[in-house]
Design a protein around this motif. Structure first.
Motif, short mmCIF file in Angstrom:
data_model
loop_
_atom_site.label_atom_id
_atom_site.label_comp_id
_atom_site.label_asym_id
_atom_site.label_seq_id
_atom_site.Cartn_x
_atom_site.Cartn_y
_atom_site.Cartn_z
N ALA A 187 0.92 -1.17 0.15
CA ALA A 187 -0.07 -0.09 -0.05
C ALA A 187 0.86 1.35 0.05
N ILE A 188 1.93 1.10 0.83
CA ILE A 188 2.86 2.45 0.84
C ILE A 188 3.58 2.56 -0.67
N ASP A 189 3.93 1.42 -1.25
CA ASP A 189 4.77 1.48 -2.49
C ASP A 189 3.62 1.90 -3.58
N ALA A 190 2.31 1.81 -3.32
CA ALA A 190 1.59 2.03 -4.28
C ALA A 190 0.92 3.51 -4.38
N GLY A 191 1.30 4.01 -3.12
CA GLY A 191 1.19 5.58 -2.77
C GLY A 191 -0.23 5.81 -2.23
N LYS A 192 -0.89 4.83 -1.80
CA LYS A 192 -1.98 5.01 -1.11
C LYS A 192 -2.31 5.75 -0.12
N THR A 193 -3.11 6.59 -0.11
CA THR A 193 -3.37 7.40 1.28
C THR A 193 -4.37 6.99 2.28
N LEU A 194 -5.32 6.05 1.60
CA LEU A 194 -6.13 5.35 2.42
C LEU A 194 -6.46 3.94 2.26
N THR A 195 -6.04 3.17 3.61
CA THR A 195 -5.92 1.58 3.08
C THR A 195 -6.97 0.90 4.23
N PRO A 196 -7.79 0.09 4.06
CA PRO A 196 -8.67 -0.45 4.83
C PRO A 196 -7.84 -1.39 5.98
N VAL A 197 -8.05 -1.26 7.18
CA VAL A 197 -7.51 -1.90 8.42
C VAL A 197 -8.31 -2.69 9.23
N ILE A 198 -7.76 -3.54 10.14
CA ILE A 198 -8.72 -4.17 11.05
C ILE A 198 -8.20 -3.81 12.46
N LEU A 199 -9.03 -3.05 13.01
CA LEU A 199 -8.69 -2.47 14.67
C LEU A 199 -8.77 -3.75 15.47
N SER A 200 -7.74 -4.04 16.36
CA SER A 200 -7.65 -4.88 17.45
C SER A 200 -8.68 -4.42 18.23
N GLU A 201 -9.33 -5.19 18.94
CA GLU A 201 -10.38 -4.90 19.75
C GLU A 201 -9.63 -4.40 21.07
N SER A 202 -8.43 -4.94 21.47
CA SER A 202 -7.84 -4.46 22.56
C SER A 202 -7.37 -2.97 22.58
N GLY A 203 -7.16 -2.60 21.23
CA GLY A 203 -6.57 -1.30 20.78
C GLY A 203 -7.73 -0.25 20.45
N GLY A 204 -9.02 -0.51 20.90
CA GLY A 204 -9.97 0.57 21.21
C GLY A 204 -10.61 0.64 19.62
#
Length: 244
Positions: free
Chosen positions: A227-244
């Motif tokens: 995603a970084i190499d492709a120059g993405k400014t937004l990429t979907p992620v999964i939030l860990s439950e323990s991380g809020g």
């Protein structure tokens, strides 16, 4: 699709809530309400800065009671709206709850670049960083004490968008799509903000832990690099439950 819910915004100071909420309201053809504008007006009437009003509100609950009643009345009206407010997500049942975030330094630069006035102005970037952080923490502590809610917990929101590098049009399109019923991930981050190390698993989806204001990759190291190499400014992620 016409039967979208109200969309309510919270977000970091300097995350672009005004820009994005104004554009979204125009696209959806609905009225926009800004509680932030009301706060600034209240601060100006008292001869205070925005930070001073926050500190004052910690001691005088009449400020919050007045704003809370206004939000209750707006929420109970049934009108479909776009609302820019630190606590609208807490008051508006059935709304799409959106939280905007931005790298603190980028947010401070934006705040510094806005025309200054008696309510909100900063002498330099360091001052902007400090005052935004103090204001945000003042609000967080006040909301914890008065309502038992933590505005920094990302699990409070239906959609989290990182505006650090993303263009407002990209963010608005994402929110509009979700308001009109499209399914999708709950959190979109600038991949360049996600910290990774040797403990980050290479395979799988990008999963992150949130420790405000930072994000730490737990898995998906390969996809994150792509995603970084492709120059993405937004990429979907999964939030860990323990991380809020």
């Amino acid at each position: 699709m016409e039967h979208f819910p109200s969309v309510v915004f919270n977000g970091d100071l300097g995350s672009g809530k005004t820009t994005v909420s104004v554009m979204l309201a125009r696209r959806l053809g609905v009225r926009r309400v800004s509680i932030g504008d009301l706060y600034r007006q209240m601060a100006a009437e008292r001869g205070m800065t925005a930070l001073q009003l926050n500190v004052h509100a910690e001691l005088d609950d009449k400020v919050d009671h007045y704003v809370d009643q206004m939000q209750h009345d707006i929420a109970s009206s049934g009108e479909r709206l776009v609302v820019d407010s630190r606590l609208a997500w807490h008051f508006f049942a059935g709304a799409l709850k959106v939280h905007l975030i931005a790298d603190p330094l980028v947010a401070a630069r934006r705040a510094l670049g806005r025309p200054g006035d008696a309510v909100e102005s900063y002498g330099d970037l360091d001052e902007a960083c400090r005052e935004l952080a103090v204001r945000s923490e003042s609000e967080r502590q006040r909301f914890l004490t008065r309502y038992g809610v933590d505005k920094t917990r990302l699990s409070n929101y239906d959609l989290v968008c990182d505006t650090t590098r993303a263009e407002p049009q990209e963010v608005v399109a994402l929110i509009q799509s979700r308001a009109e019923g499209a399914a999708g991930p709950r959190c979109y981050l600038d991949p360049g903000r996600v910290r990774r190390d040797e403990a980050t698993a290479e395979d799988g989806e990008i999963a992150v832990r949130h420790q405000a204001p930072h994000f730490f990759a737990l898995s998906g190291g390969r996809r994150l690099r792509e995603a970084i190499d492709a120059g993405k400014t937004l990429t979907p992620v999964i939030l860990s439950e323990s991380g809020g």
